[in-house]
Design a protein around this motif. Sequence first.
Motif, PDB file in Angstrom:
ATOM      1  N   ALA A  43      75.052  32.770  50.217  1.00  0.00           N
ATOM      2  CA  ALA A  43      75.731  32.648  51.505  1.00  0.00           C
ATOM      3  C   ALA A  43      76.650  33.863  51.617  1.00  0.00           C
ATOM      4  N   VAL A  44      76.402  34.698  52.628  1.00  0.00           N
ATOM      5  CA  VAL A  44      77.142  35.945  52.779  1.00  0.00           C
ATOM      6  C   VAL A  44      77.835  35.947  54.148  1.00  0.00           C
ATOM      7  N   ALA A  45      79.119  36.268  54.141  1.00  0.00           N
ATOM      8  CA  ALA A  45      79.868  36.393  55.391  1.00  0.00           C
ATOM      9  C   ALA A  45      79.817  37.847  55.835  1.00  0.00           C
ATOM     10  N   ARG A  46      79.294  38.062  57.040  1.00  0.00           N
ATOM     11  CA  ARG A  46      79.265  39.403  57.619  1.00  0.00           C
ATOM     12  C   ARG A  46      80.470  39.521  58.548  1.00  0.00           C
ATOM     13  N   VAL A  47      81.327  40.483  58.289  1.00  0.00           N
ATOM     14  CA  VAL A  47      82.523  40.701  59.103  1.00  0.00           C
ATOM     15  C   VAL A  47      82.278  41.928  59.977  1.00  0.00           C
ATOM     16  N   SER A  48      82.422  41.725  61.286  1.00  0.00           N
ATOM     17  CA  SER A  48      82.245  42.824  62.240  1.00  0.00           C
ATOM     18  C   SER A  48      83.544  43.023  63.004  1.00  0.00           C
ATOM     19  N   ILE A  49      83.875  44.289  63.222  1.00  0.00           N
ATOM     20  CA  ILE A  49      85.047  44.629  64.028  1.00  0.00           C
ATOM     21  C   ILE A  49      84.581  45.570  65.133  1.00  0.00           C
ATOM     22  N   ASP A  50      84.843  45.169  66.361  1.00  0.00           N
ATOM     23  CA  ASP A  50      84.455  45.959  67.533  1.00  0.00           C
ATOM     24  C   ASP A  50      82.964  46.313  67.503  1.00  0.00           C
ATOM     25  N   GLY A  51      82.141  45.356  67.048  1.00  0.00           N
ATOM     26  CA  GLY A  51      80.689  45.527  67.054  1.00  0.00           C
ATOM     27  C   GLY A  51      80.099  46.187  65.822  1.00  0.00           C
ATOM     28  N   ALA A  52      80.926  46.698  64.935  1.00  0.00           N
ATOM     29  CA  ALA A  52      80.418  47.378  63.729  1.00  0.00           C
ATOM     30  C   ALA A  52      80.604  46.471  62.507  1.00  0.00           C
ATOM     31  N   ASN A  53      79.547  46.341  61.712  1.00  0.00           N
ATOM     32  CA  ASN A  53      79.652  45.571  60.468  1.00  0.00           C
ATOM     33  C   ASN A  53      80.495  46.367  59.476  1.00  0.00           C
ATOM     34  N   ILE A  57      80.718  39.756  52.483  1.00  0.00           N
ATOM     35  CA  ILE A  57      81.408  39.021  51.422  1.00  0.00           C
ATOM     36  C   ILE A  57      80.471  37.926  50.914  1.00  0.00           C
ATOM     37  N   ASN A  58      80.124  38.009  49.648  1.00  0.00           N
ATOM     38  CA  ASN A  58      79.230  37.023  49.058  1.00  0.00           C
ATOM     39  C   ASN A  58      80.039  35.763  48.733  1.00  0.00           C
ATOM     40  N   LEU A  59      79.907  34.746  49.579  1.00  0.00           N
ATOM     41  CA  LEU A  59      80.677  33.517  49.404  1.00  0.00           C
ATOM     42  C   LEU A  59      80.220  32.732  48.175  1.00  0.00           C
ATOM     43  N   THR A  60      78.984  32.929  47.785  1.00  0.00           N
ATOM     44  CA  THR A  60      78.462  32.235  46.609  1.00  0.00           C
ATOM     45  C   THR A  60      79.151  32.725  45.343  1.00  0.00           C
ATOM     46  N   LEU A  61      79.485  34.020  45.298  1.00  0.00           N
ATOM     47  CA  LEU A  61      80.059  34.615  44.092  1.00  0.00           C
ATOM     48  C   LEU A  61      81.569  34.847  44.187  1.00  0.00           C
ATOM     49  N   GLN A  62      82.093  34.944  45.388  1.00  0.00           N
ATOM     50  CA  GLN A  62      83.496  35.316  45.604  1.00  0.00           C
ATOM     51  C   GLN A  62      84.449  34.209  45.147  1.00  0.00           C
ATOM     52  N   GLU A  63      85.512  34.613  44.485  1.00  0.00           N
ATOM     53  CA  GLU A  63      86.545  33.659  44.087  1.00  0.00           C
ATOM     54  C   GLU A  63      87.460  33.367  45.273  1.00  0.00           C
ATOM     55  N   ASP A  64      88.172  32.258  45.220  1.00  0.00           N
ATOM     56  CA  ASP A  64      89.114  31.893  46.275  1.00  0.00           C
ATOM     57  C   ASP A  64      90.192  32.967  46.408  1.00  0.00           C
ATOM     58  N   GLY A  65      90.612  33.212  47.645  1.00  0.00           N
ATOM     59  CA  GLY A  65      91.654  34.206  47.871  1.00  0.00           C
ATOM     60  C   GLY A  65      91.751  34.579  49.341  1.00  0.00           C
ATOM     61  N   VAL A  77      94.218  40.887  60.901  1.00  0.00           N
ATOM     62  CA  VAL A  77      93.431  39.683  60.610  1.00  0.00           C
ATOM     63  C   VAL A  77      93.383  39.482  59.099  1.00  0.00           C
ATOM     64  N   GLN A  78      93.546  38.233  58.707  1.00  0.00           N
ATOM     65  CA  GLN A  78      93.323  37.854  57.316  1.00  0.00           C
ATOM     66  C   GLN A  78      92.234  36.792  57.280  1.00  0.00           C
ATOM     67  N   LEU A  79      91.429  36.856  56.238  1.00  0.00           N
ATOM     68  CA  LEU A  79      90.371  35.875  56.026  1.00  0.00           C
ATOM     69  C   LEU A  79      90.662  35.148  54.714  1.00  0.00           C
ATOM     70  N   GLN A  80      90.527  33.837  54.746  1.00  0.00           N
ATOM     71  CA  GLN A  80      90.758  33.060  53.527  1.00  0.00           C
ATOM     72  C   GLN A  80      89.427  32.525  53.017  1.00  0.00           C
ATOM     73  N   ILE A  81      89.222  32.670  51.711  1.00  0.00           N
ATOM     74  CA  ILE A  81      88.022  32.136  51.069  1.00  0.00           C
ATOM     75  C   ILE A  81      88.460  31.004  50.157  1.00  0.00           C
ATOM     76  N   LYS A  82      87.801  29.870  50.337  1.00  0.00           N
ATOM     77  CA  LYS A  82      88.132  28.693  49.534  1.00  0.00           C
ATOM     78  C   LYS A  82      86.870  27.854  49.363  1.00  0.00           C
ATOM     79  N   ASN A  83      86.546  27.538  48.123  1.00  0.00           N
ATOM     80  CA  ASN A  83      85.372  26.710  47.811  1.00  0.00           C
ATOM     81  C   ASN A  83      84.091  27.250  48.455  1.00  0.00           C
TER      82      ASN A  83
END
Length: 135
Positions: A43-53, A57-65, A77-83
Amino acid sequence: MFQIKDKQKFVTIVFIVVVLLIAGVLFLAFELQKEKDSPMQYAVARVSIDGANVEYINLTLQEDGVIDLKPKYHVPVQLQIKNHAICFHNVTCPDKICEKAGYLKKDMDMAVCMPNKTVVRVELMSKQEWEKQKH
């Protein structure tokens, strides 16, 4: 010894147990084969800003933070990863609709922060696709 009636019950019970054992073994064999045939999915989160990737972020491997996008991309902007899920966190936009979207973790989950032109979308990737995105 056994009487005829007891012997028939015994044979029936043994037959049922053997059939259930065979069914269980076949089920496990098919499940293991299916797992072996299908590639690992992340499961990968793709973050785009103003249309550009800008981030994958690999949610399967990423630690909480918390990931702060401001230093690198000048977006408050802040993004939180949890579980193994991700959400908008501590965003400076007025109505904070993006934060109300909650945690995203399933394929095609998406949240948008319109004032900051930031989109987070979760997608499934094979191990090979993930390796390509990392570079």
